[in-house]
Motif scaffolding. Structure first.
Motif, short mmCIF file in Angstrom:
data_model
loop_
_atom_site.label_atom_id
_atom_site.label_comp_id
_atom_site.label_asym_id
_atom_site.label_seq_id
_atom_site.Cartn_x
_atom_site.Cartn_y
_atom_site.Cartn_z
N MET A 71 64.85 -1.29 75.29
CA MET A 71 66.08 -2.17 75.43
C MET A 71 67.14 -1.64 76.20
N HIS A 72 67.12 -0.01 76.32
CA HIS A 72 68.23 0.48 77.05
C HIS A 72 67.68 1.22 78.55
N ILE A 73 66.43 1.02 78.65
CA ILE A 73 65.88 1.69 79.84
C ILE A 73 66.26 1.23 81.34
N HIS A 74 66.79 -0.04 81.24
CA HIS A 74 67.38 -0.61 82.50
C HIS A 74 68.55 0.17 83.23
N HIS A 75 69.29 0.61 82.22
CA HIS A 75 70.24 1.86 82.34
C HIS A 75 69.80 2.97 83.21
N GLY A 92 76.68 7.40 85.14
CA GLY A 92 77.09 6.46 83.86
C GLY A 92 75.83 5.62 83.22
N GLY A 93 74.78 5.30 84.27
CA GLY A 93 73.64 4.80 83.54
C GLY A 93 72.81 5.91 82.83
N PHE A 94 72.79 6.97 83.26
CA PHE A 94 71.98 7.88 82.48
C PHE A 94 72.55 8.34 81.14
N MET A 95 74.15 8.51 81.31
CA MET A 95 74.86 8.77 80.19
C MET A 95 74.65 7.69 79.08
N TYR A 96 74.64 6.13 79.38
CA TYR A 96 74.25 5.28 78.46
C TYR A 96 73.08 5.11 77.91
N VAL A 97 72.04 5.49 78.51
CA VAL A 97 70.93 5.75 77.81
C VAL A 97 70.88 6.69 76.75
N GLU A 98 71.32 7.97 77.21
CA GLU A 98 71.55 9.10 76.10
C GLU A 98 72.35 8.75 75.16
N GLU A 99 73.23 8.00 75.07
CA GLU A 99 74.29 7.77 74.08
C GLU A 99 73.43 6.87 73.31
N HIS A 100 72.94 5.72 73.76
CA HIS A 100 72.33 4.77 72.92
C HIS A 100 70.79 4.77 72.38
N SER A 101 70.00 5.55 73.06
CA SER A 101 68.76 5.52 72.77
C SER A 101 68.45 6.71 71.55
#
Length: 193
Positions: free
Chosen positions: A61-65, A94-103
């Motif tokens: 669900m987060h991989i699109h970031h 920002g996209g990579f960090m989003y996945v780190e923070e939410h996965s």
């Protein structure tokens, strides 16, 4: 309500650079990205999505970031305008960090995300941050040859050949059959004769 409307208008018309994101839209865009990017952005109602959901797990669900990060980095590499290039690199991080923070903490793609972040930091001249990301990738996956290669290349370019060789030795201890690491080791030894 008025503030929300104003922010939406700014984002839609690109007045605020931070509001702009680079998302793949064409078949050509998607062809340059991992297949799961296309599958994730096209929706959940396909058999292929279900297949990728099993492979990636709930963090799909987060991989699109992650895909946004990869795509922004691709665009940055060919962008000529320095401000736009900088913004694309910022979007990528920002996209990579989003996945780190939410996965989840055990998400299998975390090492690769750190490696990709390291690449973006390196390309944008933030070498200290790049080194930290490559080291984080190795810590999470000691067999990730790409991260050893990137660290070794940075050391070699800085004239720290002994350090570059040591990094490659450490990588080859973890992945002795890595052609990428073996080639680099051979080249460094050849150049030091």
């Amino acid at each position: 309500m008025l503030l929300r409307s104003l922010l939406l208008i700014i984002a839609l018309f690109g007045i605020c650079p931070q509001a702009q994101s680079a998302w793949p839209t064409t078949d050509y865009d998607f062809a340059r990205l991992p297949r799961f990017c296309w599958v994730r952005l096209k929706g959940k109602d396909t058999a292929e999505y279900q297949l990728w959901a099993k492979r990636i797990g709930p963090d799909i669900m987060h991989i699109h970031h992650y895909c946004e990060g990869l795509f922004s980095a691709m665009l940055a590499r060919v962008e000529r305008d320095p401000m736009e290039k900088r913004q694309l690199y910022k979007n990528s991080i920002g996209g990579f960090m989003y996945v780190e923070e939410h996965s989840s903490k055990n998400f299998a793609w975390r090492p690769r995300i750190h490696y990709e972040k390291g690449q973006v930091y390196e390309e944008s001249g933030q070498i200290k941050e790049a080194i930290q990301e490559y080291q984080s990738a190795i810590k999470l996956n000691p067999k990730l040859a790409l991260a050893y290669a990137a660290l070794s290349d940075l050391a070699a370019r800085s004239g720290r050949t002994d350090e570059a060789v040591e990094i490659l030795r450490n990588g080859l201890e973890q992945k002795p059959d890595s052609k990428m690491l073996l080639r680099r080791m051979s080249k460094l030894k050849k150049n030091n004769k």
